[in-house]
Design an enzyme around this catalytic site. Sequence first.
Site, mmCIF file in Angstrom:
data_model
loop_
_atom_site.group_PDB
_atom_site.id
_atom_site.type_symbol
_atom_site.label_atom_id
_atom_site.label_comp_id
_atom_site.label_asym_id
_atom_site.label_seq_id
_atom_site.Cartn_x
_atom_site.Cartn_y
_atom_site.Cartn_z
ATOM 1 N N ASN A 211 0.864 -1.085 -0.036
ATOM 2 C CA ASN A 211 0.007 -0.069 -0.255
ATOM 3 C C ASN A 211 0.966 0.965 0.017
ATOM 4 O OD1 ASN A 211 -1.807 1.883 0.545
ATOM 5 N ND2 ASN A 211 -2.295 1.474 2.591
ATOM 6 N N TRP A 212 1.029 1.731 -1.306
ATOM 7 C CA TRP A 212 1.995 3.075 -1.485
ATOM 8 C C TRP A 212 1.400 4.172 -0.543
ATOM 9 C CZ3 TRP A 212 3.704 2.800 -7.131
ATOM 10 C CH2 TRP A 212 4.232 1.879 -7.234
ATOM 11 N N LYS A 213 0.405 4.112 -0.300
ATOM 12 C CA LYS A 213 -0.443 5.478 0.281
ATOM 13 C C LYS A 213 -0.187 6.798 -0.623
ATOM 14 C CE LYS A 213 0.173 3.540 4.712
ATOM 15 N NZ LYS A 213 -0.088 3.507 6.212
ATOM 16 N N HIS B 280 -9.443 1.074 4.730
ATOM 17 C CA HIS B 280 -8.251 1.348 5.725
ATOM 18 C C HIS B 280 -8.368 2.313 6.514
ATOM 19 C CE1 HIS B 280 -3.974 2.597 6.347
ATOM 20 N NE2 HIS B 280 -3.593 1.519 5.787
ATOM 21 N N GLU C 221 -6.917 4.757 7.794
ATOM 22 C CA GLU C 221 -6.666 6.386 7.539
ATOM 23 C C GLU C 221 -7.969 6.781 6.615
ATOM 24 O OE1 GLU C 221 -3.019 5.613 5.280
ATOM 25 O OE2 GLU C 221 -2.043 5.213 7.337
ATOM 26 N N GLU D 17 -5.535 -5.009 10.516
ATOM 27 C CA GLU D 17 -4.520 -3.942 10.981
ATOM 28 C C GLU D 17 -4.751 -3.301 12.140
ATOM 29 O OE1 GLU D 17 -2.651 -2.884 6.960
ATOM 30 O OE2 GLU D 17 -4.267 -1.409 7.239
ATOM 31 N N GLY E 95 2.223 2.111 10.746
ATOM 32 C CA GLY E 95 3.378 3.304 10.475
ATOM 33 C C GLY E 95 4.177 3.703 11.939
ATOM 34 N N SER F 178 3.508 -2.207 10.458
ATOM 35 C CA SER F 178 4.563 -2.319 10.763
ATOM 36 C C SER F 178 5.400 -3.643 10.499
ATOM 37 C CB SER F 178 5.256 -1.743 12.124
ATOM 38 O OG SER F 178 4.579 -0.357 12.162
ATOM 39 N N GLY G 226 2.593 -1.035 4.174
ATOM 40 C CA GLY G 226 2.683 0.182 4.062
ATOM 41 C C GLY G 226 4.070 0.675 3.610
ATOM 42 N N GLY G 227 5.013 1.156 4.847
ATOM 43 C CA GLY G 227 5.980 1.789 4.738
ATOM 44 C C GLY G 227 7.520 0.804 4.015
HETATM 45 C C1 PEP Z 1 -0.887 0.227 6.200
HETATM 46 O O1 PEP Z 1 -1.049 1.188 5.831
HETATM 47 O O2 PEP Z 1 -1.841 -0.643 5.676
HETATM 48 C C2 PEP Z 1 0.330 -0.358 6.741
HETATM 49 C C3 PEP Z 1 0.209 -1.567 7.187
HETATM 50 O O3 PEP Z 1 1.498 0.527 6.969
HETATM 51 P P1 PEP Z 1 2.828 0.212 7.718
HETATM 52 O O4 PEP Z 1 3.310 -1.270 7.179
HETATM 53 O O5 PEP Z 1 3.723 1.280 7.322
HETATM 54 O O6 PEP Z 1 2.517 0.160 9.307
#
Ligand code: PEP
Length: 251
Positions: A9-11, A96, A98, A168, A174, A214, A235-236
């Site tokens: 997930n590049w966001k 998500h 966010e 999640e 994050g 994470s 994500g990251g």
């Molecule tokens: C996400 O945004 O779906 C996510 C899991 O982010 P991260 O891996 O950066 O915690």
Amino acid sequence: MRKNIVAGNWKMNKTLQEGVALATDLKNLLADAKPNCEVIIGTPFIHLATVAELVKDSCIKVSAENCADKESGAYTGEVSAAMVASTGAEYCIIGHSERRAYYHEDYDILREKVQLALAHGLKPIFCIGEVKEEREAGKQNEVVKAQLEGSLFNLSAEDFGKIVLAYEPVWAIGTGLTATPEQAQEIHAYIRGLVAEKYGQAVADDCSILYGGSCKGSNAKGLFANPDIDGGLIGGASLKAADFKEIIDAF
Ligand code: PEP
């Protein structure tokens, strides 16, 4: 049998050129590898058509990060499920945390999005999970149950079979904090149990439930080793091809 999946997930990251470079790097890294899981990259809308074309002869599939809760029309700035599907994307992340937190997407809006995504042939990657205060109060099971009932459990068993779930915990997204493999397995098993109660054991057994929060190369193996954790939503660590590949290699 359910699939193991690693989905990025590049966001709201990467210009079009940077996104093309990242997708190209990943495609090259995976060219000779035979991943033991499905690999998906979730990109902003503007990348979808270009990236879908770029990866079409590879093992990589493409997902949007969102779609509109309306079919079409005067909704300036929105992108419909039909438009997403027309790019060649196969998946669509919906719900998500966010989007729930910053764009006030409630159960009803998300239910609409899921239905529109399915109607246009997209497979939703549907995110659920509790915030820190809810975890501290021991309410995580209640929260994910309400999220499933509020937006998904109206679906037929056939349509539910097209859904990928992503658990999640919001406190882990994050933040560098990760649910322990035991914490994640416990709630994934609970989620699978809810699906079994609603749709029967066979549907539950076929449902891929991803962990997100994470997740990185160093903890992916421990998480993915659990019977109810079928991969990750990343994500990251999806923003660098080598980091993402390390997670794929955990399978
Ligand atoms: C996400 O945004 O779906 C996510 C899991 O982010 P991260 O891996 O950066 O915690």
